[in-house]
Design a protein around this motif. Structure first.
Motif, PDB file in Angstrom:
ATOM      1  N   THR A  89       4.106 -10.693  -1.562  1.00 31.50           N
ATOM      2  CA  THR A  89       3.800 -10.861  -0.137  1.00 31.50           C
ATOM      3  C   THR A  89       5.078 -11.042   0.671  1.00 31.50           C
ATOM      4  O   THR A  89       5.223 -10.489   1.769  1.00 31.50           O
ATOM      5  CB  THR A  89       2.870 -12.071   0.062  1.00 31.50           C
ATOM      6  OG1 THR A  89       1.636 -11.827  -0.630  1.00 31.50           O
ATOM      7  CG2 THR A  89       2.566 -12.293   1.536  1.00 31.50           C
ATOM      8  N   ALA A  90       6.050 -11.790   0.118  1.00 28.17           N
ATOM      9  CA  ALA A  90       7.323 -11.980   0.812  1.00 28.17           C
ATOM     10  C   ALA A  90       8.122 -10.684   0.908  1.00 28.17           C
ATOM     11  O   ALA A  90       8.799 -10.421   1.906  1.00 28.17           O
ATOM     12  CB  ALA A  90       8.151 -13.054   0.098  1.00 28.17           C
ATOM     13  N   VAL A  91       8.018  -9.852  -0.120  1.00 28.53           N
ATOM     14  CA  VAL A  91       8.790  -8.600  -0.170  1.00 28.53           C
ATOM     15  C   VAL A  91       8.160  -7.505   0.691  1.00 28.53           C
ATOM     16  O   VAL A  91       8.864  -6.648   1.230  1.00 28.53           O
ATOM     17  CB  VAL A  91       8.913  -8.127  -1.636  1.00 28.53           C
ATOM     18  CG1 VAL A  91       9.461  -6.702  -1.698  1.00 28.53           C
ATOM     19  CG2 VAL A  91       9.810  -9.065  -2.429  1.00 28.53           C
ATOM     20  N   ALA A  92       6.856  -7.535   0.863  1.00 29.64           N
ATOM     21  CA  ALA A  92       6.112  -6.420   1.458  1.00 29.64           C
ATOM     22  C   ALA A  92       6.324  -6.327   2.967  1.00 29.64           C
ATOM     23  O   ALA A  92       5.413  -6.615   3.752  1.00 29.64           O
ATOM     24  CB  ALA A  92       4.630  -6.558   1.130  1.00 29.64           C
TER      25      ALA A  92
ATOM     26  N   LYS B  39       4.951  -0.654   4.875  1.00 28.13           N
ATOM     27  CA  LYS B  39       3.571  -0.294   4.583  1.00 28.13           C
ATOM     28  C   LYS B  39       3.430   0.415   3.236  1.00 28.13           C
ATOM     29  O   LYS B  39       2.348   0.462   2.665  1.00 28.13           O
ATOM     30  CB  LYS B  39       3.019   0.605   5.688  1.00 28.13           C
ATOM     31  CG  LYS B  39       2.907  -0.085   7.047  1.00 28.13           C
ATOM     32  CD  LYS B  39       2.341   0.872   8.082  1.00 28.13           C
ATOM     33  CE  LYS B  39       2.201   0.191   9.449  1.00 28.13           C
ATOM     34  NZ  LYS B  39       1.653   1.114  10.476  1.00 28.13           N
ATOM     35  N   GLU B  40       4.541   0.957   2.743  1.00 26.75           N
ATOM     36  CA  GLU B  40       4.468   1.752   1.522  1.00 26.75           C
ATOM     37  C   GLU B  40       4.293   0.861   0.293  1.00 26.75           C
ATOM     38  O   GLU B  40       4.706  -0.294   0.273  1.00 26.75           O
ATOM     39  CB  GLU B  40       5.739   2.588   1.350  1.00 26.75           C
ATOM     40  CG  GLU B  40       6.031   3.516   2.515  1.00 26.75           C
ATOM     41  CD  GLU B  40       6.949   2.889   3.553  1.00 26.75           C
ATOM     42  OE1 GLU B  40       7.583   3.652   4.292  1.00 26.75           O
ATOM     43  OE2 GLU B  40       7.050   1.637   3.594  1.00 26.75           O
ATOM     44  N   ALA B  41       3.705   1.454  -0.745  1.00 32.43           N
ATOM     45  CA  ALA B  41       3.574   0.760  -2.026  1.00 32.43           C
ATOM     46  C   ALA B  41       4.952   0.630  -2.665  1.00 32.43           C
ATOM     47  O   ALA B  41       5.861   1.427  -2.420  1.00 32.43           O
ATOM     48  CB  ALA B  41       2.631   1.526  -2.945  1.00 32.43           C
ATOM     49  N   PHE B  42       5.109  -0.390  -3.495  1.00 35.25           N
ATOM     50  CA  PHE B  42       6.372  -0.591  -4.201  1.00 35.25           C
ATOM     51  C   PHE B  42       6.071  -1.100  -5.598  1.00 35.25           C
ATOM     52  O   PHE B  42       4.930  -1.401  -5.937  1.00 35.25           O
ATOM     53  CB  PHE B  42       7.296  -1.547  -3.442  1.00 35.25           C
ATOM     54  CG  PHE B  42       6.690  -2.887  -3.110  1.00 35.25           C
ATOM     55  CD1 PHE B  42       6.924  -4.005  -3.895  1.00 35.25           C
ATOM     56  CD2 PHE B  42       5.882  -3.033  -1.982  1.00 35.25           C
ATOM     57  CE1 PHE B  42       6.368  -5.241  -3.580  1.00 35.25           C
ATOM     58  CE2 PHE B  42       5.325  -4.273  -1.656  1.00 35.25           C
ATOM     59  CZ  PHE B  42       5.571  -5.382  -2.466  1.00 35.25           C
TER      60      PHE B  42
END
Length: 419
Positions: free
Chosen positions: A171-174, A177-180
């Motif tokens: 959640t902190a990294v997101a 909008k793209e998937a990772f």
């Protein structure tokens, strides 16, 4: 698409059940040889509707996320949890046998070396931002949809215990909008996270992520697109009796249990060699074990992995000399004149195999060779080249490093007969 009654007769190469029909083969995931089913058929693929008569070799999957698609299942991580162990193990060994037979290689393939659930130390999670935070899990088979997982029966206990922390950090990294992807490694003293993302971070993003990691005891390091954002303590792995600090996202064998078996096979075959070459060495899975008996030259294209190997060798007492060379063996393989220095050699290439390099090895005087691969098809091709060059295939051992999947690790040992 039409509903049909089908008899499943065998398993295909990807773990799908196969039904033989007048119009050809139909592949049905989540089925077992001996099942009689109803399925929605579209050309050569089908989706399971109902099991009319279950096979005696059908078992209850241990994972709540496994099975045909619904809101909780279909995570795409495993393909064969529903198959009895004996059938599953024969099928996985059969993948290796079939690959060798396709190259007319006659070999007595050993029984599959099994690995226990809960021993996978390297797991790749998919993540994406949502309105309620980030979702973290695995991609549904043949889909970009991410299925949230609450537990993973394949992954180690440390990774499972860290799942709540991983979701908070996702959640902190997101920020995009793209998937990772979250590459998670079970190491000492805590899990190591390498994020691979198609978006960039601002300085406030970096600070927020660093502070989030500080609050998570279970995490020792987090890197973002190869840059270390925070390292509370360097992650440690044991390669034999040598401690290694792996680089962020560097290649590591998926299971410590499997790695030990592989290491024992390789060292047992090569330990009488005075000088050994370790090609595609990574961070030293084999090189550092072999250095207890032999002078080892490790060759690897990835600089950080090679540096980790070199550092570990230099600070370890009681090893034979270990030299390292950064070199892309696909573009610049070791040549015949260079190979004359070695009596033993191990190679563990990516899935594409080592066709060009093996061509030079086949003409060399290297006495003992250990070939390691996670792809039986390319391994069989490489073994064919070595056998045509005069090498004798001594043994082939399949290892179930990738439990309940269609992937299998293989260690093949070869020897050049005296002339």
């Amino acid at each position: 698409m039409s509903a049909q009654k089908l008899d499943i007769t065998r398993l295909g190469g990807q773990g799908d059940g196969i039904a033989e029909t007048p119009h050809g083969q139909i592949f049905v995931p989540f089925t077992v040889p001996g099942d009689v089913i109803n399925a929605a058929v579209e050309k050569t693929r089908a989706s399971l509707i109902a099991v009319l008569t279950p096979s005696p070799d059908r078992v209850t999957p241990p994972c709540p996320h496994f099975g045909p698609d619904d809101e909780n299942a279909g995570c795409g991580g495993c393909a064969l949890q529903h198959v009895a162990d004996s059938v599953y193990q024969d099928w996985k060994r059969g993948l290796v046998v079939a690959a060798l037979e396709s190259r007319n290689i006659v070999a007595d393939v050993a029984p599959l070396v099994t690995c226990e659930p809960g021993t996978r130390r390297r797991v790749v999670f998919a993540a994406r931002r949502t309105d309620k935070g980030a979702i973290l899990g695995f991609n549904r088979a043949s889909s970009h949809q991410i299925i949230k997982v609450e537990t993973c029966v394949v992954a180690s206990e440390r990774i499972n215990q860290a799942l709540p922390a991983l979701r908070r950090l996702a959640t902190a990294v997101a920020v995009g909008k793209e998937a990772f992807r979250f590459y998670v490694l079970d190491a000492v003293p805590g899990v190591d996270i390498a994020v691979d993302a198609p978006f960039k971070l601002t300085e406030p993003d970096r600070l927020r992520i660093i502070n989030a990691v500080r609050a998570e005891q279970a995490v020792s390091r987090l890197s973002f697109n190869d840059e270390i954002l925070i390292e509370k303590q360097p992650p440690q792995l044991d390669f034999g009796r040598v401690i290694v600090n792996p680089p962020p996202g560097g290649f590591v064998q998926a299971s410590n249990q499997a790695e030990t078996v592989m290491g024992d096979l390789v060292v047992g075959h090569l330990k009488k060699s005075k000088r050994v070459a370790d090609l595609f060495s990574g961070s030293g899975t084999f090189a550092l074990r072999l250095a207890e008996h032999s002078h080892v030259h490790a060759v690897e294209a990835d600089g950080p992995s090679l540096a980790a190997l070199d550092k570990a060798a230099r600070r370890s007492q009681g090893l034979k000399p270990v030299t390292v060379e950064k070199r892309d063996l696909f573009r610049r393989p070791l040549m015949l004149a260079e190979l004359k220095a070695y009596q033993g050699l191990v190679f563990d290439p990516p899935r594409a195999g080592a066709e060009v390099q093996v061509g030079d090895i086949a003409r060399s005087t290297v006495k003992h060779i250990a070939a390691v691969s996670c792809n039986p098809t390319t391994l069989a091709r490489d073994l064919e080249i070595l056998i045509k060059g005069g090498y004798k295939l001594m043994s082939v051992t399949p290892i179930d490093q990738f439990l309940w999947s269609s992937h299998v690790e293989v260690v093949a040992l070869l020897e050049r007969p005296k002339r």
